[in-house]
Each structure stands twice: as structure tokens, then as C-alpha cells.
Design an enzyme around this catalytic site. Structure first.
Site, PDB file in Angstrom:
ATOM      1  N   ASP A  12      27.946  86.525  -0.666  1.00 61.52           N
ATOM      2  CA  ASP A  12      28.428  85.363  -1.409  1.00 61.52           C
ATOM      3  C   ASP A  12      29.949  85.397  -1.397  1.00 61.52           C
ATOM      4  O   ASP A  12      30.555  86.440  -1.129  1.00 61.52           O
ATOM      5  CB  ASP A  12      27.911  85.405  -2.856  1.00 61.52           C
ATOM      6  CG  ASP A  12      28.427  84.238  -3.679  1.00 61.52           C
ATOM      7  OD1 ASP A  12      28.328  83.085  -3.202  1.00 61.52           O
ATOM      8  OD2 ASP A  12      28.961  84.449  -4.786  1.00 61.52           O
ATOM      9  N   SER A  13      30.546  84.265  -1.742  1.00 60.89           N
ATOM     10  CA  SER A  13      32.003  84.215  -1.842  1.00 60.89           C
ATOM     11  C   SER A  13      32.509  85.130  -2.959  1.00 60.89           C
ATOM     12  O   SER A  13      33.669  85.511  -2.955  1.00 60.89           O
ATOM     13  CB  SER A  13      32.435  82.777  -2.141  1.00 60.89           C
ATOM     14  OG  SER A  13      31.773  82.308  -3.306  1.00 60.89           O
ATOM     15  N   TYR A  44      35.224  79.793  -2.246  1.00 58.34           N
ATOM     16  CA  TYR A  44      35.096  79.139  -0.942  1.00 58.34           C
ATOM     17  C   TYR A  44      34.987  77.607  -1.115  1.00 58.34           C
ATOM     18  O   TYR A  44      35.277  76.856  -0.199  1.00 58.34           O
ATOM     19  CB  TYR A  44      33.816  79.597  -0.232  1.00 58.34           C
ATOM     20  CG  TYR A  44      33.836  80.985   0.397  1.00 58.34           C
ATOM     21  CD1 TYR A  44      34.867  81.900   0.179  1.00 58.34           C
ATOM     22  CD2 TYR A  44      32.788  81.375   1.236  1.00 58.34           C
ATOM     23  CE1 TYR A  44      34.842  83.155   0.766  1.00 58.34           C
ATOM     24  CE2 TYR A  44      32.771  82.632   1.832  1.00 58.34           C
ATOM     25  CZ  TYR A  44      33.792  83.517   1.590  1.00 58.34           C
ATOM     26  OH  TYR A  44      33.766  84.760   2.175  1.00 58.34           O
ATOM     27  N   GLY A  45      34.526  77.216  -2.317  1.00 61.46           N
ATOM     28  CA  GLY A  45      34.126  75.822  -2.531  1.00 61.46           C
ATOM     29  C   GLY A  45      35.209  74.787  -2.391  1.00 61.46           C
ATOM     30  O   GLY A  45      34.928  73.592  -2.266  1.00 61.46           O
ATOM     31  N   CYS A  75      25.422  82.143  -0.893  1.00 57.25           N
ATOM     32  CA  CYS A  75      26.429  81.155  -1.280  1.00 57.25           C
ATOM     33  C   CYS A  75      26.062  79.779  -0.697  1.00 57.25           C
ATOM     34  O   CYS A  75      25.823  79.654   0.504  1.00 57.25           O
ATOM     35  CB  CYS A  75      27.776  81.614  -0.708  1.00 57.25           C
ATOM     36  SG  CYS A  75      29.135  80.500  -1.010  1.00 57.25           S
ATOM     37  N   ASN A  76      26.043  78.775  -1.544  1.00 59.24           N
ATOM     38  CA  ASN A  76      25.715  77.421  -1.068  1.00 59.24           C
ATOM     39  C   ASN A  76      26.769  76.890  -0.111  1.00 59.24           C
ATOM     40  O   ASN A  76      26.460  76.257   0.890  1.00 59.24           O
ATOM     41  CB  ASN A  76      25.610  76.467  -2.252  1.00 59.24           C
ATOM     42  CG  ASN A  76      24.380  76.718  -3.084  1.00 59.24           C
ATOM     43  OD1 ASN A  76      23.402  76.010  -2.982  1.00 59.24           O
ATOM     44  ND2 ASN A  76      24.424  77.759  -3.907  1.00 59.24           N
ATOM     45  N   THR A  77      28.039  77.149  -0.444  1.00 57.19           N
ATOM     46  CA  THR A  77      29.128  76.627   0.377  1.00 57.19           C
ATOM     47  C   THR A  77      29.079  77.264   1.772  1.00 57.19           C
ATOM     48  O   THR A  77      29.214  76.571   2.788  1.00 57.19           O
ATOM     49  CB  THR A  77      30.483  76.916  -0.303  1.00 57.19           C
ATOM     50  OG1 THR A  77      30.440  76.400  -1.642  1.00 57.19           O
ATOM     51  CG2 THR A  77      31.619  76.285   0.432  1.00 57.19           C
ATOM     52  N   GLU A 154      32.375  81.058 -15.334  1.00 60.57           N
ATOM     53  CA  GLU A 154      33.093  82.337 -15.235  1.00 60.57           C
ATOM     54  C   GLU A 154      33.810  82.670 -16.544  1.00 60.57           C
ATOM     55  O   GLU A 154      34.058  83.832 -16.838  1.00 60.57           O
ATOM     56  CB  GLU A 154      34.052  82.325 -14.039  1.00 60.57           C
ATOM     57  CG  GLU A 154      33.272  82.180 -12.743  1.00 60.57           C
ATOM     58  CD  GLU A 154      33.918  82.792 -11.532  1.00 60.57           C
ATOM     59  OE1 GLU A 154      35.120  83.065 -11.571  1.00 60.57           O
ATOM     60  OE2 GLU A 154      33.201  82.983 -10.531  1.00 60.57           O
ATOM     61  N   CYS A 186      24.698  75.397  -6.220  1.00 64.62           N
ATOM     62  CA  CYS A 186      25.816  76.328  -6.339  1.00 64.62           C
ATOM     63  C   CYS A 186      25.313  77.544  -7.107  1.00 64.62           C
ATOM     64  O   CYS A 186      24.535  77.401  -8.062  1.00 64.62           O
ATOM     65  CB  CYS A 186      26.974  75.653  -7.084  1.00 64.62           C
ATOM     66  SG  CYS A 186      28.335  76.787  -7.449  1.00 64.62           S
ATOM     67  N   THR A 187      25.778  78.713  -6.668  1.00 63.39           N
ATOM     68  CA  THR A 187      25.313  79.963  -7.269  1.00 63.39           C
ATOM     69  C   THR A 187      25.465  80.009  -8.797  1.00 63.39           C
ATOM     70  O   THR A 187      24.672  80.632  -9.479  1.00 63.39           O
ATOM     71  CB  THR A 187      26.139  81.137  -6.710  1.00 63.39           C
ATOM     72  OG1 THR A 187      27.527  80.768  -6.716  1.00 63.39           O
ATOM     73  CG2 THR A 187      25.702  81.486  -5.318  1.00 63.39           C
ATOM     74  N   HIS A 188      26.513  79.350  -9.299  1.00 62.13           N
ATOM     75  CA  HIS A 188      26.818  79.466 -10.732  1.00 62.13           C
ATOM     76  C   HIS A 188      25.956  78.550 -11.612  1.00 62.13           C
ATOM     77  O   HIS A 188      25.834  78.786 -12.806  1.00 62.13           O
ATOM     78  CB  HIS A 188      28.284  79.106 -10.985  1.00 62.13           C
ATOM     79  CG  HIS A 188      29.265  80.097 -10.453  1.00 62.13           C
ATOM     80  ND1 HIS A 188      29.254  80.543  -9.149  1.00 62.13           N
ATOM     81  CD2 HIS A 188      30.301  80.734 -11.051  1.00 62.13           C
ATOM     82  CE1 HIS A 188      30.243  81.401  -8.971  1.00 62.13           C
ATOM     83  NE2 HIS A 188      30.892  81.536 -10.103  1.00 62.13           N
TER      84      HIS A 188
END
Ligand code: DGL
Length: 272
Positions: A12-13, A44-45, A75-77, A154, A186-188
């Protein structure tokens, strides 16, 4: 068939991909995992496709040197911009988060009006939209970049008033379009499920981390590369930058502190 006890590489980023790793560990307790978070270069997004592809190549190159049997792009991006290239260039199965998320989205929508939310770069790539249209052209897709969600998560502001307001601001547009299901691209974003349901209780939310873990399990079985089934060792965690904030984020995204974490540097030299 002899068991394949080589580890699975997950990247992941940054730390967000730990939501995917947590699901993988839960679903596949017999597998060993190596997680690489590119914390020195996150996010990365907001970057260009070319830069995201280069970073992804370098990170994948590092994991390849560790003798992995499968690569999971958590990571989605990075999935949006680099999955195709990595699938074509690497001699092992590569799983991204987009296809599993889209499969679940299409299985769940009832009115065939769906939403996609993600980073600016993911939304701009149209990767989700293209995959949805490939599988079912009659579905209407409404996409929205939600760049403030990553910093809110975050910061740990999962149930603050300001988070509800930002959820309202971003998602009311999709709800006005009468989408019944949204993929959290998105991961978050899985950490914002409660905040989103709080504002829009009737929406169905698709969590790509759960769907991706299920896809990894299917692929291991299909390729006959599952491990022997005895408990795997705890995941090895590599980060490209270690800061104090990482210690909070590991609990937020992974649910528990890491047993150990190693700081590494990666670059052009790691490209295979
Ligand atoms: N991991 C990224 C994603 O899933 C979010 C954070 C970033 O922008 O790097 O798209």
C-alpha cells in the site's frame, strides 16, 4: 499437491492497506504475509499516474526479492494505475482491490444505480467505472473523489461532528442520484462506515478489504498454492519511513500493535 509456504506480498502507499492485511490474516490464518507500506511517499492519491506506476514498480520489485508467491495491491490508487502493468510483467498472480469490490457492488445493488468514492487519482482514472461497465453496461455509475476522508481518518476523527459534515457534503450528491450501494474505493474509508451510516442509514456500503481477502483465498485455491494450513508466522511489516504517528495508525488500521517493524529504503534498484 504439496503445500506452498512462501509468503504473500501485500503493499500500500502507507498504513491504510493494513485494513486489507487484517482481513487477510483473519481469513487465511495459515498463510504468511509480508506487508510493505510506502510511508515515505504517501499519499499516492494526489499523484500522477506515471509517478504511481513508478512507485508501484519499485515496491513490487522489493517484495519480489523476498520470494513471494502472490502480490496483493492493497491500495486502490495503485490498483487503478499499476495493476495492469504489474500483472503483465510479474510471473505470479497479482490481485488488486478494484475487481473484488466491483463484483460485490454489482451483486448487491437492487436499483442498478451505484456510487464509487476514492482518492482524486482513483476517481480520475475511471478504473472502477470501466470495470463496472465491462461487467454490466446497464448500471448507472456516479463517482466522487473524497480527498478529505484520508486526513480525517488519520487524525482519528472517526465520529466527530466535522466528519459527519464532510460525509454529508461529499455523499449527498450521490444520494440525490438515488444510488443504493457505494463501494468504498480507498483503504481508509472502511473506518468511516459508522459515520456514513449515521448520515445515510439506507445506503449499502461495500468494503473492498473484505472482498479482496475472499478473492485471494479463491485464487490460492485455484492456483493450488495454498500453505500447509498450520498457523503462519505473524506478518512481517516493512515501512519506507518510520515516525511516531505510525504507532497510532497501526492500531487504527490493523487493530493491534505490530510485533516488529523494519524500516527499508526502496528505489530504482528494486525493479525486477
Ligand atoms: N491507499 C490509498 C488508496 O487506497 C489512500 C492513501 C493515498 O492517497 O495514498 O487509494
Amino acid at each position: 499437491m504439496s503445500p506452498d509456504n512462501r509468503p504473500i506480498g501485500v503493499f500500500d502507499s502507507g498504513m491504510g492497506g493494513l485494513t486489507v492485511l487484517a482481513e487477510l490474516v483473519r481469513l487465511l490464518p495459515g498463510e504468511s504475509f509480508i506487508y510493505l507500506g510506502d510511508t515515505a511517499r504517501v499519499p499516492y492519491g494526489s499523484r500522477s499516474p506515471r509517478t504511481i506506476q513508478r512507485y508501484s514498480r519499485e515496491v513490487a520489485g522489493y517484495l519480489m526479492q523476498s520470494g513471494i508467491k502472490m502480490l496483493v495491491i492493497a491500495c486502490n490508487t495503485a490498483s487503478a494505475h499499476a495493476k495492469q502493468e504489474l500483472t503483465e510483467s510479474l510471473p505470479l498472480p497479482v490481485i488488486g482491490v478494484i475487481e473484488p469490490g466491483v463484483n460485490a457492488l454489482l451483486a448487491r445493488t437492487r436499483n442498478r444505480r451505484v456510487g464509487v468514492i476514492g482518492t482524486r487519482s482513483t476517481i480520475k482514472s475511471s478504473a472502477y467505472e470501466n470495470q463496472i461497465r465491462r461487467l454490466n453496461p446497464s448500471v448507472s455509475v456516479f463517482s466522487k473523489a473524497c480527498p478529505l476522508f484520508v486526513p480525517l481518518v488519520e487524525e482519528g476523527w472517526l465520529d466527530k461532528k466535522i466528519t459527519s459534515l464532510v460525509v454529508q457534503e461529499y455523499l449527498s450528491e450521490l444520494v440525490r442520484e438515488e444510488v443504493d450501494t457505494i463501494v468504498l474505493g480507498c483503504t481508509h474509508y472502511p473506518l468511516l462506515k459508522k459515520a456514513i451510516y449515521g448520515e445515510f442509514p439506507l445506503l449499502q456500503l461495500v468494503d473492498s478489504s473484505v472482498e479482496t481477502a475472499a478473492e485471494v483465498k479463491r485464487e490460492l485455491e485455484k492456483e493450488k498454492i495454498s500453505s500447509s494450513g498450520s498457523p503462519g508466522s505473524p506478518p512481517r511489516i516493512f515501512l519506507t519511513d518510520l515516525t511516531e504517528q505510525m504507532r497510532q495508525l497501526e492500531k487504527l488500521f490493523f487493530g493491534m500493535p505490530f510485533q516488529s517493524v523494519e524500516e527499508i529504503s526502496i528505489g530504482e534498484g528494486n525493479i525486477q
